[in-house]
Design an enzyme around this catalytic site. Sequence first.
Site, mmCIF file in Angstrom:
data_model
loop_
_atom_site.group_PDB
_atom_site.id
_atom_site.type_symbol
_atom_site.label_atom_id
_atom_site.label_comp_id
_atom_site.label_asym_id
_atom_site.label_seq_id
_atom_site.Cartn_x
_atom_site.Cartn_y
_atom_site.Cartn_z
ATOM 1 N N GLU A 98 0.863 -1.189 0.000
ATOM 2 C CA GLU A 98 0.000 0.000 0.000
ATOM 3 C C GLU A 98 0.904 1.245 0.000
ATOM 4 O OE1 GLU A 98 -2.018 0.204 3.767
ATOM 5 O OE2 GLU A 98 -3.431 1.749 3.115
ATOM 6 N N LYS A 118 -9.537 2.084 -1.808
ATOM 7 C CA LYS A 118 -9.705 1.387 -0.521
ATOM 8 C C LYS A 118 -11.067 1.673 0.112
ATOM 9 C CE LYS A 118 -7.091 0.668 3.807
ATOM 10 N NZ LYS A 118 -5.844 1.038 4.505
ATOM 11 N N CYS A 139 -4.900 -3.449 2.581
ATOM 12 C CA CYS A 139 -4.605 -3.488 4.008
ATOM 13 C C CYS A 139 -5.841 -3.744 4.869
ATOM 14 C CB CYS A 139 -3.857 -2.211 4.419
ATOM 15 S SG CYS A 139 -2.873 -2.467 5.913
ATOM 16 N N VAL A 164 -0.173 -2.534 10.536
ATOM 17 C CA VAL A 164 0.334 -2.111 11.847
ATOM 18 C C VAL A 164 -0.233 -2.962 12.979
ATOM 19 C CG1 VAL A 164 0.822 0.261 11.129
ATOM 20 C CG2 VAL A 164 -1.449 -0.293 12.037
HETATM 21 C C1 ACM Z 1 -3.797 -0.013 7.207
HETATM 22 O O1 ACM Z 1 -4.914 -0.241 6.727
HETATM 23 N N1 ACM Z 1 -2.854 0.557 6.505
HETATM 24 C C2 ACM Z 1 -3.499 -0.399 8.583
#
Ligand code: ACM
Length: 265
Positions: free
Chosen positions: A40, A111, A145, A172
């Site tokens: 990402e 996203k 992510c 994370v």
């Molecule tokens: C994330 O979605 N970059 C933790």
Amino acid sequence: MRYRVSVLQYEPKFLKQDENLETVQKMLAGLQTDLVVLPELALSGYVFVEMDEVMQIAESVPDGKCFNTLRQIAIDNDFSIVYGFAERAGDLVYNSSALLNPDGSYHVYRKTHLYYREKLFFEPGDTGFAVHPAKGDVKIGMMICFDWQFPESARTLAMRGAQIICHPSNLVLPWCQQAMITRSLENRVFTITSNRIGTEINKDQQQTFTGAAQILGTKGEILARMETTGVGVETREIDPSLALDKSVSSMNGVFADRRPDFYQR
Ligand code: ACM
């Protein structure tokens, strides 16, 4: 069908797009693969505190410099690339990923589920979960992510025919890599999670990224998993047609046996 898939892991430098692009170009040079997945926000870093920073690195499609460089790499090397980037669309910015194909075609995913302070800088994605042909007409889906936290993301992509879910990430939280085993297994799809490493500090904000980029098989097999701090490329040969088999037993299928009438919408 034998199909080579690759995953990259490295530490992008914050706002240093040119340097990061050079890093990625070196990692991709001579790579023998059919499909490669990058993290990402692969060329910009992640810990933004000002909208100005996001605007410095955001690119529009198809005229963005990094977009075009990677698109040409896909064409020259005869592989598909999936990478994450900040996408500028007029005044809005999305946390997006692009599929870049060796025939020059491309597709963008924005996203859907923004994580934490991403909500301060990015619009929630409006593309939904679509499936697209990558090199060799293999059907791929993209999620980014934190989309992993919502089983509907992978489920929707798989039900729409994705054989491989490409998952650019800047993870994370500690759970995703294990959770993706279930995402692969419950949908009988390959998943490729590309993650970054390192700790990024910007003013009063800080994030540490968990590495462990991975390639998973349709039964949740860990075909490749990198170290939490490793840098490099892992490539595995897979048979994407395995993702067409959704059977659990001769009398059960992961989609055929669904009972949507009993599920909460
Ligand atoms: C994330 O979605 N970059 C933790």
